[in-house]
Design a protein around this motif. Structure first.
Motif, PDB file in Angstrom:
ATOM      1  N   PRO A  85      -0.133   0.134 -11.290  1.00  0.00           N
ATOM      2  CA  PRO A  85      -1.562  -0.186 -11.233  1.00  0.00           C
ATOM      3  C   PRO A  85      -2.140  -0.041  -9.826  1.00  0.00           C
ATOM      4  O   PRO A  85      -1.390   0.060  -8.848  1.00  0.00           O
ATOM      5  N   GLY A  86      -3.440  -0.039  -9.757  1.00  0.00           N
ATOM      6  CA  GLY A  86      -4.123  -0.130  -8.473  1.00  0.00           C
ATOM      7  C   GLY A  86      -3.913   1.072  -7.588  1.00  0.00           C
ATOM      8  O   GLY A  86      -3.864   2.207  -8.062  1.00  0.00           O
ATOM      9  N   PHE A  87      -3.740   0.808  -6.295  1.00  0.00           N
ATOM     10  CA  PHE A  87      -3.729   1.886  -5.316  1.00  0.00           C
ATOM     11  C   PHE A  87      -2.489   1.766  -4.443  1.00  0.00           C
ATOM     12  O   PHE A  87      -2.532   1.241  -3.337  1.00  0.00           O
ATOM     13  N   GLN A  88      -1.367   2.251  -4.980  1.00  0.00           N
ATOM     14  CA  GLN A  88      -0.086   2.110  -4.300  1.00  0.00           C
ATOM     15  C   GLN A  88       0.552   3.494  -4.135  1.00  0.00           C
ATOM     16  O   GLN A  88       0.936   4.119  -5.113  1.00  0.00           O
ATOM     17  N   HIS A  89       0.663   3.929  -2.863  1.00  0.00           N
ATOM     18  CA  HIS A  89       1.304   5.212  -2.577  1.00  0.00           C
ATOM     19  C   HIS A  89       2.820   5.058  -2.610  1.00  0.00           C
ATOM     20  O   HIS A  89       3.344   4.009  -2.211  1.00  0.00           O
ATOM     21  N   VAL A  90       3.493   6.109  -3.053  1.00  0.00           N
ATOM     22  CA  VAL A  90       4.957   6.093  -3.129  1.00  0.00           C
ATOM     23  C   VAL A  90       5.503   7.389  -2.539  1.00  0.00           C
ATOM     24  O   VAL A  90       5.019   8.480  -2.879  1.00  0.00           O
ATOM     25  N   VAL A  91       6.466   7.270  -1.653  1.00  0.00           N
ATOM     26  CA  VAL A  91       7.182   8.441  -1.134  1.00  0.00           C
ATOM     27  C   VAL A  91       8.655   8.290  -1.471  1.00  0.00           C
ATOM     28  O   VAL A  91       9.269   7.279  -1.132  1.00  0.00           O
ATOM     29  N   ILE A  92       9.196   9.284  -2.145  1.00  0.00           N
ATOM     30  CA  ILE A  92      10.602   9.285  -2.550  1.00  0.00           C
ATOM     31  C   ILE A  92      11.331  10.364  -1.754  1.00  0.00           C
ATOM     32  O   ILE A  92      10.836  11.486  -1.629  1.00  0.00           O
ATOM     33  N   THR A  93      12.492  10.015  -1.203  1.00  0.00           N
ATOM     34  CA  THR A  93      13.260  11.005  -0.447  1.00  0.00           C
ATOM     35  C   THR A  93      14.649  11.192  -1.057  1.00  0.00           C
ATOM     36  O   THR A  93      15.136  10.333  -1.793  1.00  0.00           O
ATOM     37  N   GLY A  94      15.267  12.311  -0.718  1.00  0.00           N
ATOM     38  CA  GLY A  94      16.643  12.582  -1.130  1.00  0.00           C
ATOM     39  C   GLY A  94      16.812  13.998  -1.649  1.00  0.00           C
ATOM     40  O   GLY A  94      15.858  14.634  -2.090  1.00  0.00           O
ATOM     41  N   GLY A 151       0.813  -1.214   0.000  1.00  0.00           N
ATOM     42  CA  GLY A 151       0.000   0.000   0.000  1.00  0.00           C
ATOM     43  C   GLY A 151       0.845   1.262   0.000  1.00  0.00           C
ATOM     44  O   GLY A 151       0.428   2.307  -0.501  1.00  0.00           O
ATOM     45  N   LEU A 152       2.041   1.179   0.584  1.00  0.00           N
ATOM     46  CA  LEU A 152       2.942   2.341   0.649  1.00  0.00           C
ATOM     47  C   LEU A 152       4.382   1.875   0.468  1.00  0.00           C
ATOM     48  O   LEU A 152       4.836   0.954   1.147  1.00  0.00           O
ATOM     49  N   TYR A 153       5.061   2.543  -0.467  1.00  0.00           N
ATOM     50  CA  TYR A 153       6.482   2.294  -0.707  1.00  0.00           C
ATOM     51  C   TYR A 153       7.267   3.534  -0.287  1.00  0.00           C
ATOM     52  O   TYR A 153       7.005   4.619  -0.812  1.00  0.00           O
ATOM     53  N   VAL A 154       8.208   3.368   0.626  1.00  0.00           N
ATOM     54  CA  VAL A 154       9.156   4.451   0.912  1.00  0.00           C
ATOM     55  C   VAL A 154      10.430   4.131   0.155  1.00  0.00           C
ATOM     56  O   VAL A 154      11.114   3.147   0.464  1.00  0.00           O
ATOM     57  N   LEU A 155      10.722   4.929  -0.872  1.00  0.00           N
ATOM     58  CA  LEU A 155      11.964   4.752  -1.646  1.00  0.00           C
ATOM     59  C   LEU A 155      12.963   5.768  -1.117  1.00  0.00           C
ATOM     60  O   LEU A 155      13.055   6.903  -1.595  1.00  0.00           O
ATOM     61  N   ASP A 156      13.701   5.334  -0.086  1.00  0.00           N
ATOM     62  CA  ASP A 156      14.542   6.248   0.682  1.00  0.00           C
ATOM     63  C   ASP A 156      15.853   6.525  -0.048  1.00  0.00           C
ATOM     64  O   ASP A 156      16.539   5.589  -0.461  1.00  0.00           O
ATOM     65  N   GLU A 157      16.192   7.796  -0.181  1.00  0.00           N
ATOM     66  CA  GLU A 157      17.409   8.232  -0.873  1.00  0.00           C
ATOM     67  C   GLU A 157      17.398   7.828  -2.354  1.00  0.00           C
ATOM     68  O   GLU A 157      18.458   7.655  -2.963  1.00  0.00           O
ATOM     69  N   PHE A 158      16.225   7.711  -2.898  1.00  0.00           N
ATOM     70  CA  PHE A 158      16.069   7.226  -4.276  1.00  0.00           C
ATOM     71  C   PHE A 158      16.451   8.280  -5.303  1.00  0.00           C
ATOM     72  O   PHE A 158      16.647   7.966  -6.486  1.00  0.00           O
ATOM     73  N   THR A 159      16.555   9.538  -4.880  1.00  0.00           N
ATOM     74  CA  THR A 159      16.946  10.582  -5.844  1.00  0.00           C
ATOM     75  C   THR A 159      18.378  10.389  -6.338  1.00  0.00           C
ATOM     76  O   THR A 159      18.698  10.760  -7.464  1.00  0.00           O
TER      77      THR A 159
END
Lengths: 204, 204
Positions: free
Chosen positions: B159-168, B130-138
């Motif tokens: 697809p579907g309902f997947q939140h993504v947070v990207i940090t960096g 449901g939630l992906y934290v892609l840490d330091e992905f920048t």
């Protein structure tokens, strides 16, 4: 890696170890998202260190923090059951401070804020917690409900080793001056701008 | 309270409910503290909603996140034992992705980043979290290890309902363009400036 390396050594008479282990006053301010969220993220680190964590929500409506509250309370439960991490005490002004027996003061936010701050002062004196999150604490200062002189001197004189994180927009300049770590969160783009409303799991 | 109220209604053919419940792409960038910390705070909300939470740390040295990792893993344990909240999967590039059987590639960070991103793509396709934290992905984007076209189209088509947070720091302009929520964390004042070093419970 430059992170963690000081740029210069101050002439403050402290040893590196003393300087390294100074209790922190942090302020998360600005118009953007993430001020409180980052404070609760910091609480995860403190919990992992076994610190006693106290959250004082200086807001009328606690709805926007229920996810963080549930998660941090769950971590407090993990501590009680397994000894891992630290204890968590979560106080909400709008729901009535747990120690307060006053009735019928729900609408007097100034009095509630003053009560909350008085309790924080008692806990500072008792050195009760390792980390205090004073959430939305900038507002009762801005609105004149709390005296900035009293806030600043109390923070400066707090004994022992107690970290404090203050969140909210428009932090008082003297709070910014006194803080060790000040971060400003700026909104670059927000889904509300595109007509999106706050949604479960993201905004609360 | 203005918070939660949209400024305007966009002409995008969506109902308010559809618009409200759109999966979010958030980017926390800037030179200040709190980018990752705020992302992990958001994970607390997602956990409370019962979402499956995935953290992918695109960093060589995971030391700076051990507190958050321990706390979020503990919350995953609470879910397993009581059913409260959601499951948590925490992946660290530096320690070796858990699904990867490759040996001896510890020093090839570009290959490791590509492996991590390939796994994120597989999980998007399977709608696993449901939630992906892609840490330091920048950073792997900035360094050219990942193709920005591929990143943007994959995110747009998930697809579907997947939140993504990207940090960096230094988020790619196209990532900023595509994101729904972009927050810049700016350093106003930092204890390292006063010679203080990173300390336990605050920096990690």
């Amino acid at each position: 890696m430059a992170e963690g390396e000081p740029d210069q050594i101050p002439d403050d008479g402290l040893t590196t170890r003393q300087r390294r282990n100074r209790p922190l006053l942090a302020v998360n301010t600005g118009e953007g998202k993430g001020k409180s969220t980052a404070a609760f993220g910091l609480a995860l680190r403190g919990w992992h260190q076994g610190w006693s964590i106290a959250v004082f929500q200086f807001v009328k409506n606690g709805k926007w923090r229920i996810g963080e509250e549930a998660a941090l309370r769950a971590l407090g439960g993990v501590h009680e059951q397994t000894g891992a991490g630290g204890p968590v005490d979560w106080q909400i002004m709008g729901a009535g401070w747990s120690w307060s027996r006053k009735q019928g003061s729900e609408d007097d936010h100034a009095a509630q804020a003053a009560e909350g701050w008085a309790e924080v002062k008692r806990r500072f004196a008792a050195q009760r917690h390792g980390l205090y999150v004073l959430d939305e604490f900038t507002y009762p200062i801005t609105w004149g409900w709390l005296d900035i002189d009293d806030v600043c001197s109390t923070l400066a004189d707090r004994p022992g080793f107690q970290h404090v994180v203050i969140t909210g927009r428009g932090a008082h300049p003297r709070l910014v001056e006194q803080a060790d770590l000040v971060t400003e969160m700026t909104k670059v783009k927000h889904p509300f701008d595109a007509g999106q409303k706050g949604q479960r799991g993201i905004e609360w």
